[in-house]
Scaffold this active site. Structure first.
Site, PDB file in Angstrom:
ATOM      1  N   GLU A   1     -55.369  85.192 -49.476  1.00  0.00           N
ATOM      2  CA  GLU A   1     -56.557  86.248 -48.742  1.00  0.00           C
ATOM      3  C   GLU A   1     -54.942  87.262 -49.597  1.00  0.00           C
ATOM      4  O   GLU A   1     -54.077  87.516 -49.260  1.00  0.00           O
ATOM      5  CB  GLU A   1     -56.565  86.064 -47.295  1.00  0.00           C
TER       6      GLU A   1
ATOM      7  N   TYR B   1     -58.584  93.303 -46.340  1.00  0.00           N
ATOM      8  CA  TYR B   1     -58.007  92.252 -47.548  1.00  0.00           C
ATOM      9  C   TYR B   1     -59.342  91.116 -47.531  1.00  0.00           C
ATOM     10  O   TYR B   1     -60.744  91.718 -46.572  1.00  0.00           O
ATOM     11  CB  TYR B   1     -57.540  91.242 -46.326  1.00  0.00           C
TER      12      TYR B   1
END
Length: 169
Positions: free
Chosen positions: A80, A94
């Site tokens: 991520e 994110y």
């Protein structure tokens, strides 16, 4: 040329921290590489690129609460990337850049919100996400999983903050 429109799942869950103020909870949410310390069902999380809390950094997360789409792997994992950090708004954005859990074009925002509904010192953590539907999954089940996970995370954060306030760190 016509573009095919892909419907996306969009969800938001939240939990209230009764004993933590925004300024206490924010550094814990911004601590991007250490989600495993606060998210009890995620045993593994660490940085693989960049500086923790800085846009562009990437973390590796692994666990088993969301099943892997790859039957040869028993552990679900994702990488991520932290896209944005807004200290004034107390939010991070994110995205998943790679995973074995079937998410495509996954984007999420975690935000700390002042809890002004009752005048208490508490705050609210809000987690919203947008993702293309995953074959074989039910949106409501995913939303419930996120909600339960965020409630557990809120409890862990309150415990961590209480320890810091009491000088037991």
């Amino acid at each position: 040329m016509a573009e095919e429109s892909v419907q996306r799942w969009k969800g938001t869950v939240s939990t209230k921290l009764e004993k933590a103020r925004e300024e206490q909870a924010w550094p814990l949410v911004k601590d991007f590489f250490n989600l495993h310390k606060r998210y009890p069902t995620l045993p593994t999380c660490y940085g693989v690129h960049g500086t923790n809390g800085e846009p562009g950094c990437i973390r590796y997360c692994a666990g088993s609460t969301i099943p892997s789409n790859d039957v040869s792997e028993s552990v679900s994992w994702s990488k991520e990337r932290l896209v944005a950090v807004d200290d004034a708004d107390r939010s991070i954005k994110y995205e998943i850049v790679e995973s074995n859990i079937g998410f495509k074009s996954y984007e999420a925002t975690m935000k700390i919100i002042e809890s002004s509904d009752d005048g208490s010192n508490g705050c609210v953590i809000e987690w919203s996400f947008e993702v293309e539907p995953v074959e074989g999954w039910v949106f409501e089940d995913l939303l419930r999983k996120y909600h339960k996970g965020l409630q557990l995370m809120g409890t862990k954060m309150e415990e961590e903050i209480a320890t810091m306030v009491n000088g037991d760190c």
